[in-house]
Design an enzyme around this catalytic site. Sequence first.
Site, PDB file in Angstrom:
ATOM      1  N   SER A 196     -40.613   9.821  46.543  1.00 15.23           N
ATOM      2  CA  SER A 196     -39.526  10.738  46.177  1.00 15.23           C
ATOM      3  C   SER A 196     -38.321  10.576  47.104  1.00 15.23           C
ATOM      4  O   SER A 196     -37.781  11.572  47.603  1.00 15.23           O
ATOM      5  CB  SER A 196     -40.015  12.194  46.181  1.00 15.23           C
ATOM      6  OG  SER A 196     -40.975  12.396  45.181  1.00 15.23           O
TER       7      SER A 196
ATOM      8  N   TYR B 167     -52.358   9.512  37.771  1.00 17.13           N
ATOM      9  CA  TYR B 167     -51.157   9.542  36.951  1.00 17.13           C
ATOM     10  C   TYR B 167     -51.539   9.312  35.499  1.00 17.13           C
ATOM     11  O   TYR B 167     -51.958   8.229  35.116  1.00 17.13           O
ATOM     12  CB  TYR B 167     -50.153   8.484  37.403  1.00 17.13           C
ATOM     13  CG  TYR B 167     -49.676   8.621  38.825  1.00 17.13           C
ATOM     14  CD1 TYR B 167     -49.730   9.838  39.498  1.00 17.13           C
ATOM     15  CD2 TYR B 167     -49.161   7.529  39.517  1.00 17.13           C
ATOM     16  CE1 TYR B 167     -49.286   9.955  40.805  1.00 17.13           C
ATOM     17  CE2 TYR B 167     -48.707   7.640  40.824  1.00 17.13           C
ATOM     18  CZ  TYR B 167     -48.784   8.845  41.469  1.00 17.13           C
ATOM     19  OH  TYR B 167     -48.348   8.968  42.763  1.00 17.13           O
TER      20      TYR B 167
END
Length: 337
Positions: A206, A56
């Site tokens: 998610s 990330y």
Amino acid sequence: MQNRKLGSQGLSVSAIGLGCMGMSDFYGSSEEKTNLAVLAAALEQGVTFWDTADMYGPWTNEELLGRFFRQHPGARDKVKLATKFANMRNAGGEFLGVNGRPDYVKSACDASLRRLGVEHIDLYYQHRVDPQVPIEETVGAMAELVAAGKVRYLGLSEASARTLRRASSVHPITALQSEYSLWSRSVEAEILPTCRELGIGFVAYSPLGRGFLTGAIRSRADLEASDWRLNNPRFAEENFQLNLQLVALVEQLAAARGCTPAQYALAWLLSQDQRIVAIPGTRSEQRIAENAGAAALVLDGAELERLDSALAGIEVHGSRYPKAAVSLLEGDTPELG
């Protein structure tokens, strides 16, 4: 905030965690001051299971958490910290492939520890399964990290049921992290039953459909030009409006319960199994409080049945990843030797 156990080795985490990816990458621009405030708010709300990864940024998300821990003495002791290795990117963000080789496992862990500024990682995942390296070799190297005190518990992400079984024969796997939400339910067929059988906890990433299920995204124009979701098949123009049917259903059910769509979607997820936790991401202090509130919302069996009946008439349009990334989902590896 309630805690839930992941796996059978003793790891207990907040039922609602925090996915930190969007603070540094993929979902458009962000501001460090705001991100640090969101982390502080998460700590205050009891959202203390934090998820990051070396890819990330790349690398900058781990560095962000490291700065937070330095600025807030004592915070590290309250947080269960998860990070991941295997997805390799260069400084420009280009994806270089997946690496599960034992020597890389160890060097990646040491690099994450330095960026995070911590002495150990609570839960260390292989982010994607390397299709070139037997899972036994990768998990064997991860187990050595546990023995060395650098890592407490092991996890995999987007692994197949077969891979989970093989990995568990080498070292206990505490958690599998895969996508799971009202619009991504493929894990229900084989993955979740395998996790239950093997005593593996499940971490849903998610869980709000990359923000879609909150109802806050009404068109592609609501996303920045740099937002990765514009390349996601479910956000494609031909699918976007069709998928709003699911959002409308969630909004209707949430209104009837007096909660937000995000809270309803998270409550549904937590109702599926006591060994499931969710890690929604956000860059908003308000959303942190909203998401945390979902842990107190209980959906009974009758309500879950009505929801399943309603969902049966709604089709989700588009795959959950672009074609190039689909081969790494529910991944498998070659046989050992």
